[in-house]
Scaffold this active site. Structure first.
Site, PDB file in Angstrom:
ATOM      1  N   LYS A 150     -25.345  20.301 -39.525  1.00  0.00           N
ATOM      2  CA  LYS A 150     -25.228  19.502 -40.744  1.00  0.00           C
ATOM      3  C   LYS A 150     -25.653  18.076 -40.408  1.00  0.00           C
ATOM      4  O   LYS A 150     -25.040  17.418 -39.561  1.00  0.00           O
ATOM      5  CB  LYS A 150     -23.790  19.523 -41.259  1.00  0.00           C
ATOM      6  CG  LYS A 150     -23.602  18.635 -42.500  1.00  0.00           C
ATOM      7  CD  LYS A 150     -22.224  18.787 -43.098  1.00  0.00           C
ATOM      8  CE  LYS A 150     -22.024  17.844 -44.272  1.00  0.00           C
ATOM      9  NZ  LYS A 150     -20.695  17.950 -44.874  1.00  0.00           N
ATOM     10  N   ARG A 198     -21.605  12.459 -53.707  1.00  0.00           N
ATOM     11  CA  ARG A 198     -20.576  11.417 -53.620  1.00  0.00           C
ATOM     12  C   ARG A 198     -20.026  11.117 -55.005  1.00  0.00           C
ATOM     13  O   ARG A 198     -18.841  10.847 -55.175  1.00  0.00           O
ATOM     14  CB  ARG A 198     -21.170  10.148 -52.987  1.00  0.00           C
ATOM     15  CG  ARG A 198     -21.761  10.354 -51.602  1.00  0.00           C
ATOM     16  CD  ARG A 198     -20.726  10.197 -50.495  1.00  0.00           C
ATOM     17  NE  ARG A 198     -21.150  10.889 -49.279  1.00  0.00           N
ATOM     18  CZ  ARG A 198     -21.877  10.342 -48.305  1.00  0.00           C
ATOM     19  NH1 ARG A 198     -22.248   9.085 -48.386  1.00  0.00           N
ATOM     20  NH2 ARG A 198     -22.225  11.050 -47.251  1.00  0.00           N
ATOM     21  N   ARG A 250     -21.586   8.683 -42.127  1.00  0.00           N
ATOM     22  CA  ARG A 250     -20.906   9.686 -41.302  1.00  0.00           C
ATOM     23  C   ARG A 250     -21.685   9.953 -40.018  1.00  0.00           C
ATOM     24  O   ARG A 250     -21.638  11.053 -39.467  1.00  0.00           O
ATOM     25  CB  ARG A 250     -20.777  10.994 -42.083  1.00  0.00           C
ATOM     26  CG  ARG A 250     -20.134  10.880 -43.459  1.00  0.00           C
ATOM     27  CD  ARG A 250     -19.736  12.255 -43.971  1.00  0.00           C
ATOM     28  NE  ARG A 250     -19.487  12.278 -45.409  1.00  0.00           N
ATOM     29  CZ  ARG A 250     -18.360  11.811 -45.983  1.00  0.00           C
ATOM     30  NH1 ARG A 250     -17.425  11.274 -45.246  1.00  0.00           N
ATOM     31  NH2 ARG A 250     -18.219  11.892 -47.290  1.00  0.00           N
ATOM     32  N   GLU A 308     -25.483  23.170 -31.679  1.00  0.00           N
ATOM     33  CA  GLU A 308     -24.328  23.231 -32.582  1.00  0.00           C
ATOM     34  C   GLU A 308     -24.115  24.661 -33.098  1.00  0.00           C
ATOM     35  O   GLU A 308     -22.993  25.150 -33.174  1.00  0.00           O
ATOM     36  CB  GLU A 308     -24.525  22.282 -33.768  1.00  0.00           C
ATOM     37  CG  GLU A 308     -24.356  20.803 -33.427  1.00  0.00           C
ATOM     38  CD  GLU A 308     -22.895  20.374 -33.344  1.00  0.00           C
ATOM     39  OE1 GLU A 308     -22.009  21.238 -33.419  1.00  0.00           O
ATOM     40  OE2 GLU A 308     -22.648  19.163 -33.201  1.00  0.00           O
ATOM     41  N   LYS A 362     -27.910  22.499 -43.072  1.00  0.00           N
ATOM     42  CA  LYS A 362     -27.786  21.665 -44.264  1.00  0.00           C
ATOM     43  C   LYS A 362     -28.234  20.240 -43.944  1.00  0.00           C
ATOM     44  O   LYS A 362     -27.860  19.738 -42.902  1.00  0.00           O
ATOM     45  CB  LYS A 362     -26.314  21.684 -44.665  1.00  0.00           C
ATOM     46  CG  LYS A 362     -25.936  20.767 -45.797  1.00  0.00           C
ATOM     47  CD  LYS A 362     -24.444  20.751 -45.944  1.00  0.00           C
ATOM     48  CE  LYS A 362     -24.102  19.752 -47.042  1.00  0.00           C
ATOM     49  NZ  LYS A 362     -22.688  19.572 -47.199  1.00  0.00           N
ATOM     50  N   SER A 384     -27.093  18.347 -53.183  1.00  0.00           N
ATOM     51  CA  SER A 384     -27.099  17.632 -54.455  1.00  0.00           C
ATOM     52  C   SER A 384     -28.369  16.804 -54.678  1.00  0.00           C
ATOM     53  O   SER A 384     -28.901  16.772 -55.796  1.00  0.00           O
ATOM     54  CB  SER A 384     -25.865  16.728 -54.535  1.00  0.00           C
ATOM     55  OG  SER A 384     -25.829  15.826 -53.441  1.00  0.00           O
ATOM     56  N   TYR A 439     -26.993  24.713 -56.614  1.00  0.00           N
ATOM     57  CA  TYR A 439     -26.415  24.398 -57.921  1.00  0.00           C
ATOM     58  C   TYR A 439     -27.166  25.106 -59.045  1.00  0.00           C
ATOM     59  O   TYR A 439     -26.720  25.089 -60.192  1.00  0.00           O
ATOM     60  CB  TYR A 439     -26.401  22.875 -58.134  1.00  0.00           C
ATOM     61  CG  TYR A 439     -25.582  22.173 -57.066  1.00  0.00           C
ATOM     62  CD1 TYR A 439     -24.192  22.144 -57.155  1.00  0.00           C
ATOM     63  CD2 TYR A 439     -26.183  21.582 -55.948  1.00  0.00           C
ATOM     64  CE1 TYR A 439     -23.426  21.537 -56.169  1.00  0.00           C
ATOM     65  CE2 TYR A 439     -25.423  20.966 -54.962  1.00  0.00           C
ATOM     66  CZ  TYR A 439     -24.049  20.947 -55.076  1.00  0.00           C
ATOM     67  OH  TYR A 439     -23.296  20.355 -54.096  1.00  0.00           O
TER      68      TYR A 439
END
Ligand code: PBG
Length: 342
Positions: free
Chosen positions: A215, A225, A236, A252, A267, A293, A332
Site C-alpha cells: 500500500k 479523506r 502517512r 511486503e 493499492k 477514490s 466504487y
C-alpha cells in the site's frame, strides 16, 4: 494466381474483424463476483450524505446500509468492504473496538442483509462481508495507529507495536460482529501475524485476513479523506510505502504471505500495475487490487465535462487491473460494472 501483393503472412487483425470474433478471443473478462464494493457508514446521519469529490458515492446511515448490501447481492457482487465514521474520536481510536461502535454495528447489519434468504441463489449467494481494520477513521489525529509520546526532537511517531494491540482488539470485535474478512490497511509491521494469532486464540479460525500488503502513500487517496471526514494533517509516509519502490512491495507481500494472509492486496491499483503483476506472479493466494477514490474521481470528473466516455473509461481501467493479475478488484463502480457486463 494471387492478385494482391503479399506483404506479410502474419495478420493479427483477423481476430479483430468482428465483435463476435473479438468476444471469442478475449483473454480477460470481468465478472461481478470478482468485484468488491466499498461502503461508508457514518454515525449520527439522518439520511445518506453525498461525498462531493466522489459523485454517486455516499456516506450511508445504518438504515440505508441494508439496501446497499442488497443491491450488491442482487448484482452478484463478490463482496462489500465496510468503513465506519464515528462521531467520537480520541487518541487511541476507542470506537474502533467498541461493540456498539459504528463500524461494528454496520458489520452485523451488513451480514444480516447479505444473508437475507429472499435474495440468495446458488449463482448469487450474497456478498462476503469485509471490514477495514485500521484506526484512521477513529483517531482524533487521523493516523492509522496510536502515537508515541513526543521524543527529544519534540516529534511523535506512529507506534508500531502499540498499534498492533489496537488492531488485534479491533479485528476481534469485527469478527464477533460477523465480519467474514478483516482487512488490515494500516501498513504496520507484523499486523497480519498479530491479527491471525488473536483470531485463532479466540476461536475465529474461519475469519479470513485480506492484507493490504503493498500500500503506497498516494495522492490518489484524496477524495477518501472527504469520504471518512479525515482529520489527518500531514501524511502517512512513515508507514505507507514510497511510490518509487517495487521490490519493497514484493517484500511486503512475501512477509504477509509468510504471516498467514489469506489474500494480499496492492493499492492504489492504477499506478501500481507493475507491482500488481509481480505480486500475482509469486502469490499462491488470491490477489486483490484497490481502484481508489482518486482513480474514481478522475474519471468521473472528466466524464462530467464530456472529455471522456465514462463507461468506456471505467471498463478499460478495471479490465487493465484484471489483466495485470488482480483476482479481486475493489472499485466504487462495482454496481455500474455489474450492470454493464450482465
Ligand atoms: C486507511 C485507508 C485509506 C484508504 C483505504 N483504507 C486511506 C489512506 O490510507 O489514507 C483509501 C481508499 C481510497 O482512496 O479509495 N484506512
Amino acid at each position: 494466381m494471387s492478385s494482391a501483393p503479399r506483404y506479410t503472412p502474419y495478420r493479427p487483425r483477423r481476430l479483430r474483424t468482428t465483435a463476435r470474433m473479438r468476444r471469442l478471443v478475449a483473454e480477460t473478462r470481468l465478472h461481478p463476483a470478482d468485484l468488491v464494493l466499498p461502503l461508508f457508514v457514518k454515525e449520527g446521519l439522518d439520511e445518506p450524505h453525498p461525498i462531493s469529490s466522489m459523485p454517486g458515492v455516499v456516506q450511508h446511515t445504518l438504515d440505508t446500509l441494508p439496501d446497499a448490501v442488497r443491491a450488491a447481492a442482487v448484482a452478484g457482487i463478490g463482496g462489500v468492504m465496510l468503513f465506519g465514521i464515528p462521531t467520537e474520536r480520541d487518541a487511541t481510536g476507542s470506537q474502533a473496538d467498541a461493540e456498539d461502535g459504528i463500524l461494528n454495528r454496520a458489520i452485523t447489519i451488513a451480514r444480516d442483509a447479505a444473508r437475507s434468504p429472499d435474495l440468495r441463489s446458488d449463482e448469487r449467494p450474497g456478498p462476503v462481508v469485509m471490514a477495514d481494520t485500521c484506526l484512521d477513521e477513529f483517531t482524533d489525529h487521523g493516523h492509522c495507529g496510536v502515537l508515541t509520546p513526543p521524543g527529544p526532537d519534540g516529534l511523535t511517531r506512529v507506534d508500531n507495536d502499540a498499534t498492533l494491540e489496537r488492531y488485534t482488539a479491533m479485528a476481534l470485535t469485527q469478527a464477533d460482529a460477523g465480519a467474514e474478512v478483516v482487512a488490515p490497511s494500516g501498513m504496520m509491521d507484523g499486523q497480519v501475524a498479530a491479527i491471525r494469532d488473536a483470531l485463532d486464540d479466540a476461536g475465529h479460525h474461519d475469519v479470513s485476513i485480506l492484507a493490504y500488503s503493498a500500500k503506497y502513500a498516494s495522492a490518489f487517496y484524496g477524495p477518501f479523506r472527504e469520504a471518512v471526514d479525515s482529520t489527518l494533517s500531514g501524511d502517512r509516509r512513515t508507514y505507507q510505502m514510497d511510490a518509487a519502490n517495487a521490490r519493497e512491495g514484493l517484500r511486503e507481500a512475501d512477509l504477509d504471505l509468510a504471516e498467514g494472509a489469506d489474500m494480499v492486496m496492492v493499492k492504489p491499483a492504477g499506478s501500481s500495475l507493475d507491482v500488481l503483476a509481480a505480486v500475482a506472479e509469486r502469490s499462491d493466494v488470491p490477489v486483490a487490487a484497490y481502484q481508489v477514490s482518486g482513480e474514481y474521481a478522475m474519471i468521473e470528473a472528466a466524464a462530467a465535462q464530456g472529455w471522456i466516455d465514462r463507461r468506456g473509461a471505467v471498463l478499460e481501467s478495471v479490465l487493465g487491473i484484471k489483466r495485470a493479475g488482480a483476482d479481486i478488484i475493489l472499485t466504487y463502480w462495482a454496481l455500474d460494472i455489474a450492470e454493464w457486463i450482465s
